[in-house]
Design a protein around this motif. Structure first.
Motif, PDB file in Angstrom:
ATOM      1  N   VAL A   1      23.592   9.694  -1.148  1.00  0.00           N
ATOM      2  CA  VAL A   1      24.582   9.172  -2.094  1.00  0.00           C
ATOM      3  C   VAL A   1      24.559   7.641  -2.086  1.00  0.00           C
ATOM      4  O   VAL A   1      24.618   6.997  -3.149  1.00  0.00           O
ATOM      5  CB  VAL A   1      25.990   9.690  -1.747  1.00  0.00           C
ATOM      6  CG1 VAL A   1      27.053   8.979  -2.578  1.00  0.00           C
ATOM      7  CG2 VAL A   1      26.067  11.193  -1.974  1.00  0.00           C
ATOM      8  N   ALA A   2      24.467   7.050  -0.892  1.00  0.00           N
ATOM      9  CA  ALA A   2      24.418   5.590  -0.797  1.00  0.00           C
ATOM     10  C   ALA A   2      23.156   5.037  -1.459  1.00  0.00           C
ATOM     11  O   ALA A   2      23.202   3.993  -2.122  1.00  0.00           O
ATOM     12  CB  ALA A   2      24.470   5.167   0.668  1.00  0.00           C
ATOM     13  N   MET A   3      22.023   5.720  -1.304  1.00  0.00           N
ATOM     14  CA  MET A   3      20.781   5.289  -1.942  1.00  0.00           C
ATOM     15  C   MET A   3      20.924   5.296  -3.455  1.00  0.00           C
ATOM     16  O   MET A   3      20.498   4.354  -4.138  1.00  0.00           O
ATOM     17  CB  MET A   3      19.615   6.193  -1.531  1.00  0.00           C
ATOM     18  CG  MET A   3      19.015   5.873  -0.184  1.00  0.00           C
ATOM     19  SD  MET A   3      17.393   6.661   0.031  1.00  0.00           S
ATOM     20  CE  MET A   3      17.839   8.391  -0.046  1.00  0.00           C
ATOM     21  N   VAL A   4      21.514   6.345  -3.997  1.00  0.00           N
ATOM     22  CA  VAL A   4      21.676   6.458  -5.446  1.00  0.00           C
ATOM     23  C   VAL A   4      22.588   5.346  -5.968  1.00  0.00           C
ATOM     24  O   VAL A   4      22.302   4.712  -6.990  1.00  0.00           O
ATOM     25  CB  VAL A   4      22.235   7.843  -5.816  1.00  0.00           C
ATOM     26  CG1 VAL A   4      22.662   7.883  -7.274  1.00  0.00           C
ATOM     27  CG2 VAL A   4      21.196   8.927  -5.534  1.00  0.00           C
ATOM     28  N   ALA A   5      23.687   5.094  -5.257  1.00  0.00           N
ATOM     29  CA  ALA A   5      24.615   4.043  -5.674  1.00  0.00           C
ATOM     30  C   ALA A   5      23.945   2.671  -5.617  1.00  0.00           C
ATOM     31  O   ALA A   5      24.097   1.852  -6.541  1.00  0.00           O
ATOM     32  CB  ALA A   5      25.865   4.065  -4.791  1.00  0.00           C
ATOM     33  N   TYR A   6      23.212   2.411  -4.551  1.00  0.00           N
ATOM     34  CA  TYR A   6      22.533   1.116  -4.421  1.00  0.00           C
ATOM     35  C   TYR A   6      21.458   0.961  -5.492  1.00  0.00           C
ATOM     36  O   TYR A   6      21.282  -0.133  -6.051  1.00  0.00           O
ATOM     37  CB  TYR A   6      21.912   0.985  -3.025  1.00  0.00           C
ATOM     38  CG  TYR A   6      21.221  -0.341  -2.801  1.00  0.00           C
ATOM     39  CD1 TYR A   6      21.971  -1.509  -2.662  1.00  0.00           C
ATOM     40  CD2 TYR A   6      19.838  -0.431  -2.745  1.00  0.00           C
ATOM     41  CE1 TYR A   6      21.347  -2.731  -2.462  1.00  0.00           C
ATOM     42  CE2 TYR A   6      19.206  -1.643  -2.553  1.00  0.00           C
ATOM     43  CZ  TYR A   6      19.966  -2.786  -2.403  1.00  0.00           C
ATOM     44  OH  TYR A   6      19.343  -3.994  -2.216  1.00  0.00           O
ATOM     45  N   ALA A   7      20.750   2.035  -5.788  1.00  0.00           N
ATOM     46  CA  ALA A   7      19.724   1.984  -6.835  1.00  0.00           C
ATOM     47  C   ALA A   7      20.343   1.653  -8.187  1.00  0.00           C
ATOM     48  O   ALA A   7      19.757   0.930  -8.992  1.00  0.00           O
ATOM     49  CB  ALA A   7      18.976   3.314  -6.902  1.00  0.00           C
ATOM     50  N   GLY A   8      21.533   2.180  -8.446  1.00  0.00           N
ATOM     51  CA  GLY A   8      22.216   1.844  -9.684  1.00  0.00           C
ATOM     52  C   GLY A   8      22.546   0.369  -9.770  1.00  0.00           C
ATOM     53  O   GLY A   8      22.408  -0.259 -10.831  1.00  0.00           O
ATOM     54  N   ASP A   9      22.964  -0.225  -8.646  1.00  0.00           N
ATOM     55  CA  ASP A   9      23.259  -1.657  -8.627  1.00  0.00           C
ATOM     56  C   ASP A   9      21.993  -2.480  -8.811  1.00  0.00           C
ATOM     57  O   ASP A   9      22.005  -3.518  -9.480  1.00  0.00           O
ATOM     58  CB  ASP A   9      23.942  -2.026  -7.309  1.00  0.00           C
ATOM     59  CG  ASP A   9      24.349  -3.484  -7.258  1.00  0.00           C
ATOM     60  OD1 ASP A   9      25.186  -3.900  -8.078  1.00  0.00           O
ATOM     61  OD2 ASP A   9      23.811  -4.229  -6.404  1.00  0.00           O
ATOM     62  N   VAL A  10      20.882  -2.030  -8.216  1.00  0.00           N
ATOM     63  CA  VAL A  10      19.606  -2.730  -8.394  1.00  0.00           C
ATOM     64  C   VAL A  10      19.198  -2.708  -9.866  1.00  0.00           C
ATOM     65  O   VAL A  10      18.729  -3.718 -10.413  1.00  0.00           O
ATOM     66  CB  VAL A  10      18.509  -2.090  -7.522  1.00  0.00           C
ATOM     67  CG1 VAL A  10      17.137  -2.662  -7.868  1.00  0.00           C
ATOM     68  CG2 VAL A  10      18.802  -2.309  -6.045  1.00  0.00           C
ATOM     69  N   ALA A  11      19.366  -1.565 -10.522  1.00  0.00           N
ATOM     70  CA  ALA A  11      19.046  -1.466 -11.948  1.00  0.00           C
ATOM     71  C   ALA A  11      19.889  -2.444 -12.765  1.00  0.00           C
ATOM     72  O   ALA A  11      19.386  -3.086 -13.698  1.00  0.00           O
ATOM     73  CB  ALA A  11      19.273  -0.038 -12.436  1.00  0.00           C
ATOM     74  N   ARG A  12      21.153  -2.588 -12.405  1.00  0.00           N
ATOM     75  CA  ARG A  12      22.036  -3.526 -13.116  1.00  0.00           C
ATOM     76  C   ARG A  12      21.535  -4.957 -12.961  1.00  0.00           C
ATOM     77  O   ARG A  12      21.533  -5.735 -13.930  1.00  0.00           O
ATOM     78  CB  ARG A  12      23.460  -3.417 -12.568  1.00  0.00           C
ATOM     79  CG  ARG A  12      24.442  -4.415 -13.169  1.00  0.00           C
ATOM     80  CD  ARG A  12      25.773  -4.377 -12.444  1.00  0.00           C
ATOM     81  NE  ARG A  12      25.634  -4.717 -11.036  1.00  0.00           N
ATOM     82  CZ  ARG A  12      25.549  -5.969 -10.586  1.00  0.00           C
ATOM     83  NH1 ARG A  12      25.585  -6.989 -11.429  1.00  0.00           N
ATOM     84  NH2 ARG A  12      25.441  -6.199  -9.288  1.00  0.00           N
TER      85      ARG A  12
END
Length: 260
Positions: free
Chosen positions: A71-82
């Motif tokens: 879950v943390a990986m997915v959330a961090y990946a979303g921030d990286v995409a932003r």
């Protein structure tokens, strides 16, 4: 242990970073500081992640900790995409939704059908490869779709004026964006084995696993990546189309990167 790398071996391998920095100096590329910083940062990050993973995926540890890591990986990946594509409206939440959708499908197939055992040592690396390899395609499809609709606004608005719904008017540009994002992974999949040996397979062989077993694992990984790249791309594209048009089927104003 066969395939184990000692601290001395790790230190020796840093000479290869020195080679890259020396070439930069020789050719006056001005990249030597960036090369050294990238190597140092990667090493520190890998050591920290390795220490954390040794606690999370330790035998006997509850699987819930591994799921929290995912879950943390997915959330961090979303921030990286932003941060990579700030000109794309709402990309963070769209990316998180895309990665979550790919996780449900990909992990559901691999673990639900018993292709791999559901353990921390399999869940975390598989999810990491899924998110990491889908990241570039997700950002690429978002950027390409925004660029296509922005640069061809007249064409899109002409389609809308003819009575097309927003989704129908955006379809040709959505397809172009998806092709540009998925095609590189298709080409990589085609070249696997003959042109290059992927990291997962190479790592297993270096660790002492038989080549046949390593090939089977790599095949599963390649299929996982191809499916997740395609899934995240289409979820991102479809979700973005809904954000780029108003409820009454008008194309919103789309900024360029420099305008953000």
């Amino acid at each position: 242990m066969e395939g184990e790398v000692s601290i001395a071996g790790l230190a020796t391998s840093l000479a290869l970073v020195g080679v890259a920095a020396a070439i930069s100096l020789w050719q006056h590329l001005g990249l030597e500081r960036r090369i050294l910083w990238a190597a140092a940062r990667a090493l520190v990050q890998l050591l920290l992640v390795g220490a954390a993973l040794s606690l999370i995926i330790e035998e006997g540890r509850p699987i819930v900790w591994s799921w929290l890591w995912v879950v943390a990986m997915v959330a961090y990946a979303g921030d990286v995409a932003r941060r990579r594509a700030p000109e794309v409206p709402g990309i963070m939440w769209l990316a998180i939704g895309a990665f979550a959708s790919a996780a449900v499908i990909s992990l559901g197939v691999l673990f639900g059908f018993g292709v791999l055992p559901l353990e921390g040592r399999t869940l975390v690396p598989i999810a990491g490869m899924m998110v990491g390899n889908s990241m570039t395609a997700t950002v690429l499809v978002a950027r390409r779709l925004v660029e296509e609709l922005r640069d061809k606004r007249d064409e899109v608005e002409a389609r809308l004026a003819l009575g097309h719904a927003s989704k129908q008017a955006a379809t040709p540009y959505l397809r172009a964006a998806l092709r540009s994002a998925v095609t590189p992974q298709i080409e990589t999949t085609k070249a696997t084995g003959l042109v290059f040996l992927p990291g997962a397979m190479t790592g297993l062989i270096l660790a002492g696993v038989s080549p046949t077993d390593a090939v089977l694992v790599q095949a599963v990984v390649m299929f996982l990546i191809l499916g997740s790249v395609t899934t995240t791309g289409v979820v991102m594209a479809l979700g973005l189309v809904r954000r780029l048009f108003t409820p009454d089927h008008r194309l919103r104003w789309l900024p360029r990167s420099a305008d953000v």
